[in-house]
Design an enzyme around this catalytic site. Structure first.
Site, mmCIF file in Angstrom:
data_model
loop_
_atom_site.group_PDB
_atom_site.id
_atom_site.type_symbol
_atom_site.label_atom_id
_atom_site.label_comp_id
_atom_site.label_asym_id
_atom_site.label_seq_id
_atom_site.Cartn_x
_atom_site.Cartn_y
_atom_site.Cartn_z
ATOM 1 N N ASP A 120 0.898 -1.113 -0.068
ATOM 2 C CA ASP A 120 0.100 0.001 0.011
ATOM 3 C C ASP A 120 0.858 1.309 0.050
ATOM 4 O OD1 ASP A 120 -2.307 1.621 -0.059
ATOM 5 O OD2 ASP A 120 -2.526 1.189 2.190
ATOM 6 N N ASP A 131 3.254 1.724 8.277
ATOM 7 C CA ASP A 131 2.040 0.902 7.929
ATOM 8 C C ASP A 131 2.092 -0.152 6.774
ATOM 9 O OD1 ASP A 131 -0.660 0.273 7.930
ATOM 10 O OD2 ASP A 131 -1.647 2.055 6.948
#
Length: 329
Positions: free
Chosen positions: A201, A218
């Site tokens: 991502d 993340d």
């Protein structure tokens, strides 16, 4: 696990503090919520003036083994000199569990989000990504969902077919476009290329710049997939601008890891899958009160009309020639 609807209704401030106390961490400041929809992420300072970020994972989304693979990957990257925010280990553990919630603790970075129009930053990000992929290619995920047709196309399409949020007036043309898009993606998404462990991502908001160095945060969507997945979301603008950004990224990237140019043909199929995943993600999370508050436009007629238009544009994009490498490659 609690909350079959994937929500955080029982993750009260008191439970958050009790979870941290269970691993010997005692915030002195309040827990400041950071921008995250899938998980609940908070910044705080503890009694020793250390700044931390705690991430509470959404119940029932990942299995314990999948979460452990994410955190172990971050630790492996960090120990090999990659610029990531590693989880903190306490008594040999980096994944913790408290009253229905898995959570992890990270040291806070004083950094800013990368600027996509900063060419120098793109080069540095390319170097860092190349190093990450070099390490990622040396192992495999065994439990994380891979980036493939089944998980990234078939499953979200099935989810949308059962969604009650899609207005009746647009149902037929919308699914005609979705089915067309699916057929085109299936024809083009033939990842007969090396699959490696990825960030998954890798957009600008997940890349922080600290003292001119890019740090990746993340890894919630890390998975096995083609390397170009971590590159294409950093390409914006018209075709010429995307070509320039790709060139700058790969100038840095190939200092650390070789890029397979065949993967450039996967960019638009990957973009198509992300569009479909995004719509299904909001739909299946709608029972979480945070989603209607954050995405109020999702149930408007205008949104679905614009989505149909964007799907038609994406079908056209799939018919165009893919980006190419500059002559010096």
């Amino acid at each position: 696990m609690n909350n079959g609807n994937f929500s955080y209704l029982s993750l009260t401030p008191e439970r958050q503090l009790d979870a941290l106390a269970s691993i010997g961490i005692y915030p002195e400041s309040g827990l400041m919520a950071l921008n995250s929809y899938e998980n609940r992420v908070y910044l705080f300072t503890d009694e020793n003036k250390m700044r931390y970020v705690v991430k509470f994972y959404r119940p029932q989304r990942w299995q314990q083994a999948q979460l452990q693979e994410e955190l172990q990957f971050c630790l492996e990257l960090y120990k090999h000199g990659c610029q990531v925010a590693p989880p903190i280990e306490i008594n040999g553990q980096s994944l913790f569990f408290f009253e229905g919630y898995y959570f992890a603790l990270f040291k806070s970075l004083s950094a800013r989000t990368m600027e996509l129009d900063n060419i120098d930053q793109l080069f540095d990000v390319g170097v860092a990504l190349g190093k990450m992929h070099c390490i990622g290619a040396q192992g495999k995920f065994h439990y994380r969902e891979p980036l493939d047709i089944e998980h990234m196309l078939s499953a979200p399409l099935q989810g949308l077919q059962s969604s009650e949020l899609i207005p009746a007036f647009i149902h037929k043309p919308l699914f005609a476009a979705l089915n067309n898009l699916e057929q085109q993606v299936r024809k083009q998404f033939k990842p007969a290329v090396e699959l490696i462990r990825l960030h998954g991502d890798c957009h600008a908001s997940n890349i922080l710049i600290n003292d001119k160095q890019p740090y990746f945060v993340d890894f919630d969507d890390c998975r096995m997939g083609p390397a170009v997945q971590d590159l294409w979301m950093l390409l914006s603008g018209d075709r010429q601008e995307k070509q320039l950004r790709l060139s700058m990224l790969l100038d840095g990237y190939q200092e650390e890891y070789e890029f397979d140019p065949q993967q450039l043909s996967l960019i638009e199929p990957l973009r198509s899958m992300r569009i479909i995943n995004y719509v299904n993600w909001i739909s299946k999370r709608w029972s979480d009160p945070a989603f209607p508050r954050s995405f109020p436009w999702f149930t408007t007629e205008q949104y679905w009309k614009e989505l149909l238009q964007s799907l038609q544009q994406q079908i056209s994009a799939l018919e165009e020639a893919p980006l190419t490498l500059q002559p010096n490659y």
